[in-house]
Enzyme design. Structure first.
Site, PDB file in Angstrom:
ATOM      1  N   GLU A  50     -11.270 -10.471  -0.990  1.00  0.00           N
ATOM      2  CA  GLU A  50     -10.937  -9.657   0.184  1.00  0.00           C
ATOM      3  C   GLU A  50     -12.214  -9.049   0.763  1.00  0.00           C
ATOM      4  O   GLU A  50     -12.685  -8.015   0.271  1.00  0.00           O
ATOM      5  CB  GLU A  50      -9.975  -8.532  -0.215  1.00  0.00           C
ATOM      6  CG  GLU A  50      -8.642  -9.021  -0.712  1.00  0.00           C
ATOM      7  CD  GLU A  50      -7.596  -7.914  -0.661  1.00  0.00           C
ATOM      8  OE1 GLU A  50      -6.558  -8.129  -0.028  1.00  0.00           O
ATOM      9  OE2 GLU A  50      -7.829  -6.842  -1.217  1.00  0.00           O
ATOM     10  N   LYS A  70       0.848  -1.202   0.000  1.00  0.00           N
ATOM     11  CA  LYS A  70       0.000   0.000   0.000  1.00  0.00           C
ATOM     12  C   LYS A  70       0.888   1.259   0.000  1.00  0.00           C
ATOM     13  O   LYS A  70       1.953   1.248  -0.612  1.00  0.00           O
ATOM     14  CB  LYS A  70      -1.006  -0.048   1.161  1.00  0.00           C
ATOM     15  CG  LYS A  70      -1.800  -1.363   1.151  1.00  0.00           C
ATOM     16  CD  LYS A  70      -2.947  -1.388   2.123  1.00  0.00           C
ATOM     17  CE  LYS A  70      -3.641  -2.741   2.057  1.00  0.00           C
ATOM     18  NZ  LYS A  70      -4.815  -2.796   2.937  1.00  0.00           N
TER      19      LYS A  70
END
Length: 250
Positions: A167, A13
């Site tokens: 997810e 990220k």
């Protein structure tokens, strides 16, 4: 049933600086990681070349976290799949819930990205799907996943280059984890969707990853489920525990 190679992706990220990159490289380069697992790390794009140049582990490749639908042009702040391939990346993550819910990316846009990557480059796609907590509470998990899968599948020209990552949004970065049974249930349904809407061959061979607060403590139990073919890991990919997750099947 097709043999599916275990796959572990690390999505960093927006977390990195040179010191952090060096600490991650240290455990990637020195950790004894199973050669039976395909490992992909995804640093912020600014650090991709640095990671590529300093990565010694031969079963670890590099992904970018997103890309645009075009090859080049007046798109300030964007990167293209062609650029990622040019600097030696082999994968791109598309449709991550943070792109969907924080940046407003639609199913249609994600489908366009999948199409461009697969038609214009040799990159593989880690395509993400998953429901919000309110959608799970309304028993809409599979209708949401099916809708997202259709937008992806309609644009796939080569399924051998696609990995699906389930997810559940309520489990990302929250510390809440889908139980192994919850993960297996959705993975099984996604595989059935592939069989019904694409082909049995694709359903048997496509790897379906689980993502959502995976760590060294829970990865082994999750990995035992027959339709969990690996993980897309967030925070834990920044820590030495990542090596244990890669080795979950050992």
């Amino acid at each position: 049933m097709a043999s599916r190679r275990f796959f572990v992706g690390g999505n960093w990220k927006m977390n990195c600086d040179v010191n952090k990159a060096n600490s991650i490289l240290e455990f990637l380069n020195s950790g004894e990681m199973s050669k039976d697992t395909e490992v992909v790390v995804s640093p912020p794009s600014l650090y991709v070349s640095y990671i590529k140049q300093n990565l010694k582990a031969d079963n670890v490749t590099v992904a970018v976290q997103n890309c645009h639908t075009a090859t080049s042009g007046a798109f300030t702040g964007e990167i293209s799949a062609e650029m990622a391939a040019d600097v030696g990346c082999q994968w791109v993550i598309l449709g991550h819930s943070e792109r969907r819910h924080k940046f407003g990316e639609s199913d249609e846009l994600i489908g366009q990205k999948v199409k461009h990557v697969l038609e214009a480059t040799k990159l593989g796609v880690i395509a993400c799907i998953g429901e919000l907590l309110e959608e799970r509470e309304k028993n809409e998990t599979m209708s949401v996943c099916a809708r997202q899968m259709k937008a992806i599948a309609d644009n796939v020209s080569d399924w051998s280059k696609v990995v699906i990552a389930y997810e559940p949004v309520w489990a990302i970065g929250t510390g809440k984890v889908a139980t192994p049974d919850q993960a297996q249930e959705v993975h099984d349904e996604v595989r059935k969707w592939l069989e019904a809407n694409v082909s049995k061959e694709v359903a048997d061979s496509t790897r379906i990853l689980y993502g959502g607060s995976v760590n060294a403590a829970n990865c082994k139990e999750l990995s035992k489920k027959p339709d969990v073919d690996g993980f897309l890991v967030g925070g834990a990919s920044l820590k030495p525990d990542f090596v244990q997750i890669v080795n979950a099947k050992l």
